[in-house]
Design an enzyme around this catalytic site. Sequence first.
Site, PDB file in Angstrom:
ATOM      1  N   SER A  87      71.654 -92.655   4.805  1.00  0.00           N
ATOM      2  CA  SER A  87      73.057 -92.260   4.948  1.00  0.00           C
ATOM      3  C   SER A  87      73.246 -91.205   6.052  1.00  0.00           C
ATOM      4  CB  SER A  87      73.582 -91.760   3.592  1.00  0.00           C
ATOM      5  OG  SER A  87      74.971 -91.597   3.610  1.00  0.00           O
ATOM      6  N   TYR A  88      73.673 -89.987   5.698  1.00  0.00           N
ATOM      7  CA  TYR A  88      73.906 -88.945   6.688  1.00  0.00           C
ATOM      8  C   TYR A  88      72.597 -88.513   7.361  1.00  0.00           C
ATOM      9  CZ  TYR A  88      76.580 -85.159   8.849  1.00  0.00           C
ATOM     10  OH  TYR A  88      77.214 -84.344   9.751  1.00  0.00           O
TER      11      TYR A  88
END
Length: 407
Positions: A282-283
């Site tokens: 994800s991030y």
Amino acid sequence: MGGGFCVLIEYLFIYLIVCILICFLDLLSRIDLDELMKKDEPPLNFPETLDGFELAFNEHGQLRHIHTGEPFVFNYKEDLHRWNQKRYEALGEIITKYVYELLENDCNLKKEILPVDSTVDEPKSFIYMSEDALTNPEKIMVLIQGSGVVRAGQWARRLIINEDLNSGTQIPFINRAKEEGYGVIVLNPNENSLEVEKVPDSAKKPSPDASDEPAEKRERKEERENKKKKDFYEKYRNPQKEREMEHIPIRENSTPEEHTLYVWDHFISKSLAKNIFIVAHSYGGLSFVNLMIQREAEVKNHVRAVAMTDSVHNVWHQEANKSIRDWLREHCCNWVSSPEPLDTLVDPMLNDCPRVSAGTEKHELTSWKSFHSIFKFFRDALKNHEDESSSSPVTTRSSHRIKNEDL
């Protein structure tokens, strides 16, 4: 005479009923029915151990009630969402400490304090590393989680609580990496500040600019405050007051991007390993791309492959140059949430790196579902690199590019 008396009695009776009805309606008008419907919110005091919650992890790594064997129940008290949410968050803090214990005791990782030159009094963060993370001459694996409440060793708190430790933590990746001869570094990109209780300052006066604030702006601010209060009292007769907290940023680690860059400069780049492999969820994918923009030459020299899982990076918004975009296409693969079978090629949204299905439509499950594929991807990337190195001193882009059929 008798008939007239009966009529009089009837009229008096009706008059009495009307009077009683008027009094009742008047009384009813004075009662706030909404107030009567409100509930008394219980104190926001929760256990500080799993035993206190009467929960434990079973032999399958599932969180269960120690008496009934039932999974964790979020709606412990009906119609008290805020209280239930606070209870869930309190359990989450216990889970974080529990995972730290597993990293140290079961995975034999050691904690490294950040910043490396921190003083006794300043806020600190930390990462976890295997004993050979800086001395392994061959290869290391770096794990970067996404954003949010998760801390070192976790992919998703919700999975740990509602599913099991295997799907929600990085422990399977750590154990498998160690079995295959990797050193391991576990980042902690969301530990960015020290939370302390705000000390009320009774002597604090409003700033001189406050009175000069435009009336319209002041009214909007008051509206927001009033709405907060209204929401607070919407369901509860006596909502519990929360402690006011403030955050003191950790030097050079106040954001996930800062943290990733700091760990690269002070740990990863100092490793003796010839081959670095990165898993970024994800991030974490965005943080890696940011790292590459800041340390392009170093990353290209040492990183052999990057496995992203539902990464939210964007090479255009992050202004990655063409050489970085080319490198990502050759050395990176992104396992994304998709209804397609595992490892099926997915149409790329951006022309930066191959995207394949993680075999699940749930964002938080993408790392666990692509577990075996990621390790195969790393083995193939290392073999390709070794083959190129032994066959020719000059490597070419075409010889190293990740082939679609290999995925």
